[in-house]
Design a protein around this motif. Sequence first.
Motif, mmCIF file in Angstrom:
data_model
loop_
_atom_site.group_PDB
_atom_site.id
_atom_site.type_symbol
_atom_site.label_atom_id
_atom_site.label_comp_id
_atom_site.label_asym_id
_atom_site.label_seq_id
_atom_site.Cartn_x
_atom_site.Cartn_y
_atom_site.Cartn_z
ATOM 1 N N ARG A 126 0.845 -1.184 0.000
ATOM 2 C CA ARG A 126 0.000 0.000 0.000
ATOM 3 C C ARG A 126 0.885 1.240 0.000
ATOM 4 N NH1 ARG A 126 -3.450 -0.679 5.310
ATOM 5 N NH2 ARG A 126 -4.169 1.401 4.694
ATOM 6 N N VAL A 127 0.287 2.362 -0.366
ATOM 7 C CA VAL A 127 0.947 3.659 -0.261
ATOM 8 C C VAL A 127 0.143 4.454 0.759
ATOM 9 C CG1 VAL A 127 1.721 5.717 -1.483
ATOM 10 C CG2 VAL A 127 1.611 3.523 -2.690
ATOM 11 N N VAL A 128 0.788 4.872 1.845
ATOM 12 C CA VAL A 128 0.051 5.481 2.953
ATOM 13 C C VAL A 128 0.626 6.847 3.317
ATOM 14 C CG1 VAL A 128 -0.514 3.203 3.871
ATOM 15 C CG2 VAL A 128 1.484 4.418 4.755
ATOM 16 N N ASP A 129 -0.199 7.641 3.991
ATOM 17 C CA ASP A 129 0.252 8.943 4.479
ATOM 18 C C ASP A 129 0.870 8.771 5.860
ATOM 19 O OD1 ASP A 129 -1.851 8.677 6.295
ATOM 20 O OD2 ASP A 129 -3.176 10.039 5.200
ATOM 21 N N ARG A 130 1.192 9.892 6.505
ATOM 22 C CA ARG A 130 1.875 9.820 7.805
ATOM 23 C C ARG A 130 1.034 9.172 8.891
ATOM 24 N NH1 ARG A 130 4.912 15.720 8.375
ATOM 25 N NH2 ARG A 130 6.337 15.465 6.583
ATOM 26 N N PRO B 74 -4.840 7.866 -2.468
ATOM 27 C CA PRO B 74 -5.352 7.503 -3.798
ATOM 28 C C PRO B 74 -4.214 7.197 -4.769
ATOM 29 C CG PRO B 74 -6.421 9.488 -2.970
ATOM 30 C CD PRO B 74 -5.269 9.222 -2.061
ATOM 31 N N ASP B 75 -4.527 6.429 -5.810
ATOM 32 C CA ASP B 75 -3.543 6.129 -6.847
ATOM 33 C C ASP B 75 -2.975 7.424 -7.419
ATOM 34 O OD1 ASP B 75 -3.940 3.454 -6.536
ATOM 35 O OD2 ASP B 75 -5.186 3.189 -8.321
ATOM 36 N N GLY B 76 -1.680 7.424 -7.641
ATOM 37 C CA GLY B 76 -1.012 8.591 -8.197
ATOM 38 C C GLY B 76 -0.436 9.526 -7.168
ATOM 39 N N GLU B 77 -0.895 9.435 -5.913
ATOM 40 C CA GLU B 77 -0.365 10.299 -4.866
ATOM 41 C C GLU B 77 0.835 9.636 -4.183
ATOM 42 O OE1 GLU B 77 -2.980 11.928 -2.020
ATOM 43 O OE2 GLU B 77 -4.443 12.656 -3.500
ATOM 44 N N VAL B 78 1.768 10.470 -3.751
ATOM 45 C CA VAL B 78 2.984 9.975 -3.116
ATOM 46 C C VAL B 78 2.743 9.706 -1.634
ATOM 47 C CG1 VAL B 78 5.370 10.543 -2.509
ATOM 48 C CG2 VAL B 78 4.465 11.176 -4.755
ATOM 49 N N GLY B 79 3.265 8.597 -1.174
ATOM 50 C CA GLY B 79 3.197 8.247 0.243
ATOM 51 C C GLY B 79 4.258 7.210 0.552
ATOM 52 N N GLU B 80 4.251 6.702 1.768
ATOM 53 C CA GLU B 80 5.233 5.684 2.143
ATOM 54 C C GLU B 80 4.767 4.313 1.701
ATOM 55 O OE1 GLU B 80 7.759 4.016 6.007
ATOM 56 O OE2 GLU B 80 5.968 5.244 6.318
ATOM 57 N N LEU B 81 5.679 3.517 1.169
ATOM 58 C CA LEU B 81 5.374 2.141 0.786
ATOM 59 C C LEU B 81 5.390 1.259 2.036
ATOM 60 C CD1 LEU B 81 7.644 1.812 -2.383
ATOM 61 C CD2 LEU B 81 5.177 2.240 -2.321
ATOM 62 N N VAL B 82 4.313 0.496 2.222
ATOM 63 C CA VAL B 82 4.245 -0.453 3.333
ATOM 64 C C VAL B 82 3.904 -1.828 2.773
ATOM 65 C CG1 VAL B 82 3.647 1.284 5.052
ATOM 66 C CG2 VAL B 82 1.821 0.116 3.813
ATOM 67 N N ILE B 83 4.361 -2.872 3.473
ATOM 68 C CA ILE B 83 4.277 -4.246 2.972
ATOM 69 C C ILE B 83 3.706 -5.151 4.048
ATOM 70 C CG2 ILE B 83 5.620 -6.194 2.084
ATOM 71 C CD1 ILE B 83 7.800 -4.135 1.305
ATOM 72 N N THR C 193 4.467 5.595 -5.360
ATOM 73 C CA THR C 193 3.107 5.765 -5.862
ATOM 74 C C THR C 193 2.623 4.437 -6.423
ATOM 75 O OG1 THR C 193 3.838 6.355 -8.103
ATOM 76 C CG2 THR C 193 3.550 8.171 -6.526
ATOM 77 N N ARG C 194 1.311 4.354 -6.605
ATOM 78 C CA ARG C 194 0.709 3.229 -7.329
ATOM 79 C C ARG C 194 -0.150 3.835 -8.432
ATOM 80 N NH1 ARG C 194 -3.066 -0.125 -3.786
ATOM 81 N NH2 ARG C 194 -4.365 1.718 -4.123
ATOM 82 N N ASP C 195 -0.069 3.247 -9.642
ATOM 83 C CA ASP C 195 -0.885 3.779 -10.724
ATOM 84 C C ASP C 195 -2.159 2.960 -10.885
ATOM 85 O OD1 ASP C 195 -0.238 1.489 -12.217
ATOM 86 O OD2 ASP C 195 1.425 2.475 -13.237
ATOM 87 N N ALA C 196 -2.981 3.349 -11.841
ATOM 88 C CA ALA C 196 -4.296 2.718 -12.009
ATOM 89 C C ALA C 196 -4.197 1.253 -12.397
ATOM 90 C CB ALA C 196 -5.097 3.495 -13.056
ATOM 91 N N SER C 197 -3.082 0.853 -13.001
ATOM 92 C CA SER C 197 -2.915 -0.548 -13.404
ATOM 93 C C SER C 197 -2.378 -1.416 -12.282
ATOM 94 C CB SER C 197 -1.976 -0.622 -14.612
ATOM 95 O OG SER C 197 -0.676 -0.190 -14.256
ATOM 96 N N GLY C 198 -2.084 -0.792 -11.134
ATOM 97 C CA GLY C 198 -1.592 -1.553 -9.989
ATOM 98 C C GLY C 198 -0.092 -1.585 -9.859
ATOM 99 N N ASP C 199 0.630 -0.959 -10.803
ATOM 100 C CA ASP C 199 2.091 -0.927 -10.733
ATOM 101 C C ASP C 199 2.555 0.120 -9.722
ATOM 102 O OD1 ASP C 199 3.132 -2.820 -12.768
ATOM 103 O OD2 ASP C 199 1.940 -1.592 -14.140
ATOM 104 N N PHE C 200 3.576 -0.249 -8.965
ATOM 105 C CA PHE C 200 4.155 0.657 -7.979
ATOM 106 C C PHE C 200 5.429 1.290 -8.539
ATOM 107 C CE2 PHE C 200 1.372 -1.907 -5.461
ATOM 108 C CZ PHE C 200 1.003 -1.127 -4.372
ATOM 109 N N ARG C 201 5.754 2.437 -7.977
ATOM 110 C CA ARG C 201 6.944 3.167 -8.387
ATOM 111 C C ARG C 201 7.589 3.776 -7.136
ATOM 112 N NH1 ARG C 201 8.070 5.692 -13.351
ATOM 113 N NH2 ARG C 201 5.928 5.192 -13.991
ATOM 114 N N VAL C 202 8.908 3.684 -7.032
ATOM 115 C CA VAL C 202 9.651 4.329 -5.950
ATOM 116 C C VAL C 202 10.083 5.697 -6.442
ATOM 117 C CG1 VAL C 202 11.669 4.224 -4.436
ATOM 118 C CG2 VAL C 202 10.485 2.117 -5.058
#
Length: 505
Positions: free
Chosen positions: A334-338, A344-353, A385-394
């Motif tokens: 997931r991509v999460v805030d503080r 939402p997809d496209g917004e920057v946040g911390e990657l959690v696993i 971020t995560r895009d609409a297709s589900g791909d993540f990006r650092v």
Amino acid sequence: MSFDDGTVPALLARSAAERPGWTALRCGPDALTYRTLDELADRAAALLHARGIVPGDRVALSLPNGTLFAVLYYGVLRAGAIVVPLNPLLRAGEVRHCLADAEAALLVAPLGDGGEAVQGARLAGTPHLAVGPDAFAGPRAGHARVPEASRSPLDTAVVLYTSGTTGSPKGAELTHRNIRRNVDEGVRVLGLGPSDVVFGGLPLFHSFGQVMGLNCAVSVGACLTLMARFDPGDALALVARDRVTVLLGVPTMYGLLLRHPDRARHDVSSLRVGLCGGSPLPVAVLTGFESGFGCAVLEGYGLSESSPLACVNRIDRPRSPGTIGVPVEGVEMRVVDRDGKEVPDGEVGELVIRGHNVMKGYWRRPEATAEAVRDGWLHTGDLGTRDASGDFRVVDRVKDVVIRGGFNVYPREVEDVLHLHPDVAEAAVLGVPDPVHGQEVAAAVVPRPGREVSPAELRAHVRERLAPYKYPRRIWLTDALPKGPTGKVLKRAIVPPDGVGTDRV
């Protein structure tokens, strides 16, 4: 031994039973079949038992890439002990910290090596075992297997020392289950089979080379062909000689191979797939490598704390250059805030696993574990971020870690050493872009009033105390460091001056 008991050494026992005469490892002129590797690992376990090692003990390995590492790795696990792999480049003080923190029962180092690792063992009061190429050789007639130590898949198999921004290394505990499940996913993603030859240029003390290289290859009866130290020219020759099919590497390796002047002289047509991780892979290197080598490159993502593979591109789905793909089976990202709320997809946040790959915890550090793993989610410290297709990006790092050639360098650790110099008043360490290593370690230093010190002297000072990849190649002197209202150094406001020299090795 049961071949399906869910432990890591069971991988070797199974392949040795199914493909005893197949080549398991190559390293220069040396080669071991699965039968031989299995027998030598058993002898290593017997030697450890004779030395008083019991299940649950921590045994540190300070060994370069080679067949001995694999023999001792599986031998330690077969004895029921826990492997603590150490970078052979660590200095004595760094080794001492890891051994003392792990309360290691034994350090294993190469025969004749009276250097930093052995000195670190003496400082920590840890017994030392020296091993040479023939440490476990001899007649094999009447070989009897050492009774297998009873271990659960949930028991710790490996403790990997990794630092946070404080620069104090912590031991990430990976269980047998963590590693076995990650191996299953690595095999699935790479399409590994017994006919594959896997490139072993990544260090085996690191989770990437150890899990994705050694354990994945052994799990399917493939061959792992090792390099003691990566060199692009030698790597190209090795790919051609051994008909390597699977390439594992960090972005630096891919870039060096792509730009090597003699690349066209080597037949690399055997390559079918590459896996890249450790730091972001430049799109130009990705596309250039795929075009020049005729080999798909899958960029992935993970940490020591995630065993390591968490997210990766796939051959069987559309790949978007610059992304790290989608989570492996059984893993959520997931991509999460503080506040830990998903953005939402496209917004920057911390990657959690979250999933089977998340570490058991930091060795005997419950507070650090609670900070890193919250409600089952591993907080990576990386922004993405995560895009609409589900791909993540650092897209950036929360932490100030400098990633040089795939190795993490922690600024605080280097700053502490710089501050030990009598002529240094202040120091700030940061990463700067580098065409070869991705990032280079740089330092802005404020000398003490009335003192004079040269960048070369400071480089030597750090290099004497830390591993070679950690010392700052680029150092410049300045009258002051930019600071915020609270007095904290603003690293983002530090700009290296033009013409700052580089000391490379």
